[in-house]
Design a protein around this motif. Structure first.
Motif, short mmCIF file in Angstrom:
data_model
loop_
_atom_site.label_atom_id
_atom_site.label_comp_id
_atom_site.label_asym_id
_atom_site.label_seq_id
_atom_site.Cartn_x
_atom_site.Cartn_y
_atom_site.Cartn_z
N THR A 214 0.83 -1.20 0.00
CA THR A 214 0.00 0.00 0.00
C THR A 214 0.86 1.25 0.00
O THR A 214 0.56 2.24 -0.68
CB THR A 214 -0.93 0.00 1.22
OG1 THR A 214 -1.73 -1.18 1.21
CG2 THR A 214 -1.85 1.21 1.20
N LYS A 215 1.97 1.19 0.73
CA LYS A 215 2.87 2.34 0.79
C LYS A 215 3.51 2.58 -0.57
O LYS A 215 3.66 3.73 -1.01
CB LYS A 215 3.95 2.11 1.85
CG LYS A 215 4.90 3.29 2.03
CD LYS A 215 5.90 3.01 3.13
CE LYS A 215 6.86 4.19 3.31
NZ LYS A 215 7.88 3.92 4.37
N GLY A 218 0.01 2.60 -3.42
CA GLY A 218 -1.25 3.27 -3.11
C GLY A 218 -2.39 2.27 -2.96
O GLY A 218 -2.21 1.15 -2.49
N LYS A 219 -3.58 2.69 -3.41
CA LYS A 219 -4.75 1.83 -3.24
C LYS A 219 -4.65 0.54 -4.05
O LYS A 219 -5.32 -0.46 -3.73
CB LYS A 219 -6.02 2.59 -3.63
CG LYS A 219 -6.07 3.01 -5.08
CD LYS A 219 -7.32 3.82 -5.38
CE LYS A 219 -7.37 4.26 -6.84
NZ LYS A 219 -8.57 5.08 -7.14
N THR A 250 1.03 6.78 -11.08
CA THR A 250 1.67 7.27 -9.86
C THR A 250 3.16 6.98 -9.98
O THR A 250 3.56 5.84 -10.17
CB THR A 250 1.10 6.56 -8.62
OG1 THR A 250 -0.30 6.81 -8.55
CG2 THR A 250 1.77 7.09 -7.36
N PHE A 295 0.00 15.51 -1.76
CA PHE A 295 -1.24 14.76 -1.95
C PHE A 295 -2.45 15.64 -2.28
O PHE A 295 -3.56 15.14 -2.34
CB PHE A 295 -1.56 13.87 -0.73
CG PHE A 295 -0.62 12.69 -0.62
CD1 PHE A 295 -0.94 11.47 -1.19
CD2 PHE A 295 0.59 12.81 0.05
CE1 PHE A 295 -0.08 10.39 -1.09
CE2 PHE A 295 1.46 11.74 0.15
CZ PHE A 295 1.12 10.52 -0.42
N ARG A 331 3.30 13.92 -8.03
CA ARG A 331 3.29 12.51 -7.63
C ARG A 331 2.54 11.65 -8.65
O ARG A 331 2.88 10.50 -8.88
CB ARG A 331 2.62 12.38 -6.26
CG ARG A 331 2.44 10.95 -5.76
CD ARG A 331 1.76 10.95 -4.39
NE ARG A 331 1.47 9.60 -3.94
CZ ARG A 331 2.34 8.81 -3.36
NH1 ARG A 331 3.57 9.24 -3.14
NH2 ARG A 331 2.00 7.60 -2.97
N SER A 361 -3.66 2.22 -11.66
CA SER A 361 -2.58 3.14 -11.32
C SER A 361 -1.29 2.60 -11.91
O SER A 361 -0.55 1.88 -11.26
CB SER A 361 -2.45 3.27 -9.80
OG SER A 361 -3.57 3.91 -9.28
#
Length: 362
Positions: A214-215, A218-219, A250, A295, A331, A361
């Motif tokens: 996740t880090k 992301g989602k 991303t 963000f 980002r 993504s």
């Protein structure tokens, strides 16, 4: 096993190019590219004869011609592709009402309960493919499994003109051995990022925690964590309305230079082009999405009275990027279309065939 769903993913083989070869017999057995030309434009689809030379969808026409000098370029005929797609979906609906089109040339079918009272999804898939060949004249491949992700993955295993089954008892071993770039939802950019982390197959991916994924992603990290364990709970949804079509990325490192933004936006545009050509969708509003390193998210849009061509979409994307100075390092960049032509589609055989889209993504 009780509660296990039976999902089929049907994917037409080189659909646009195969339609052209069917309608124009002089093209059979020859390398064909739908869309683009030797000087400009983008290839929407390539016949298997062209793919042997490395010609792929979303490739520039100029590059395709270099790879295959004897390549034959033909203009897309989306009205014809939609007509053929409608014929194919009529066949689908004879087996189940749970049909979720992904594009003109592929769809999910939930046949857990079906109209022909056949308990075998494998036999249903074979029968559907046989009927498509006999009644429409084209080859289709299919994947069968207990969820959508595995069914779609399976449909690629024996292409062209084949099918594959992934049983629940075999799923974990299969996924552990699967190369990371073969996972549905993991494109080239994400696959390259994963390989830099030592993730080359499902077994490697399984070693990383949900928190880490996740880090880093992301989602999408939760999606990757689940799919490698054979978990994909999304149901076949026949009536979801697509409101936009987009592609985004991303970045592994935040970008602070204009040249970097333009280079990455060009890659995103290529992916959006591929999705537009694949679905036949058009949109009157072009939107640029910018997520900064803090963000915060900014969107910039421009609408047209008529559906813009691809060249205009790219020019608009660059115009939106340069509309005002960006507020810092970036980002994520995304590019999408809305105000789509789908609401203008006529219903086919009493059913509205909406296309659904889950942004990746990349």
């Amino acid at each position: 096993m009780e509660g296990i769903r039976k999902i089929i993913h049907v994917d037409m083989d080189a659909f646009y190019a195969s339609v052209e070869q069917m309608d124009f017999p002089e093209l059979k057995g020859k390398p064909v590219a739908v869309g683009g030309n030797m000087e400009r434009g983008v290839v929407a689809a390539a016949s298997y004869e062209a793919r042997k030379f490395g010609v792929r969808s979303a490739m520039s026409g100029k590059m395709a011609a270099l790879k295959c000098p004897q390549l034959i370029f033909v203009k897309p005929r989306f009205d014809r592709y939609k007509e053929i797609s409608g014929q194919i979906r009529e066949i689908f609906f004879e087996y189940t009402d749970l049909v979720e089109p992904l594009s003109l040339d592929e769809a999910f079918l939930d046949v857990t309960e079906n109209k022909v009272n056949n308990p075998s999804a494998t036999l249903i898939a074979q029968e559907i493919r046989d009927r498509i060949k006999k009644e429409v004249g084209l080859n289709a491949s299919a994947g069968i499994s207990y969820n959508k992700f595995l069914a779609k993955t399976a449909s690629d295993l024996n292409k062209p003109n084949g099918q594959a089954l992934i049983l629940p008892k075999d799923a974990h071993d299969f996924l552990e051995k699967l190369p990371i770039e073969r996972f549905f939802g993991i494109g080239k950019v994400t696959a390259d990022k994963m390989k830099q982390l030592g993730i080359h197959n499902g077994r490697d991916l399984k070693e990383f925690s949900l928190q880490f994924l996740t880090k880093r992603f992301g989602k999408s990290g939760l999606h990757f964590f689940n799919i490698v364990r054979g978990i994909h709970l999304s149901e076949v949804q026949p009536n979801r309305i697509r409101k936009s079509l987009s592609a985004e990325n991303t970045f592994e490192k935040d970008l602070s230079k204009e040249s970097e933004w333009e280079e990455e936006l060009a890659k995103i545009f290529e992916e959006l082009t591929r999705r537009i050509e694949r679905t036949g969708i058009k949109g009157r509003t072009v939107t640029l999405k910018i997520k900064y390193s803090d963000f915060t998210i900014q969107t910039r849009s421009k609408s047209y009275e008529q559906y813009p061509e691809m060249e205009v979409i790219w020019e608009t994307a660059m115009e939106l990027l340069q509309q005002e100075e960006l507020k810092g390092s970036v980002r994520l960049l995304g590019l999408g279309l809305s105000n789509l032509n789908l609401t203008e589609e006529k219903t086919l055989f009493g059913k509205q065939l909406w296309l659904d889209f889950d942004p990746l993504s990349e």
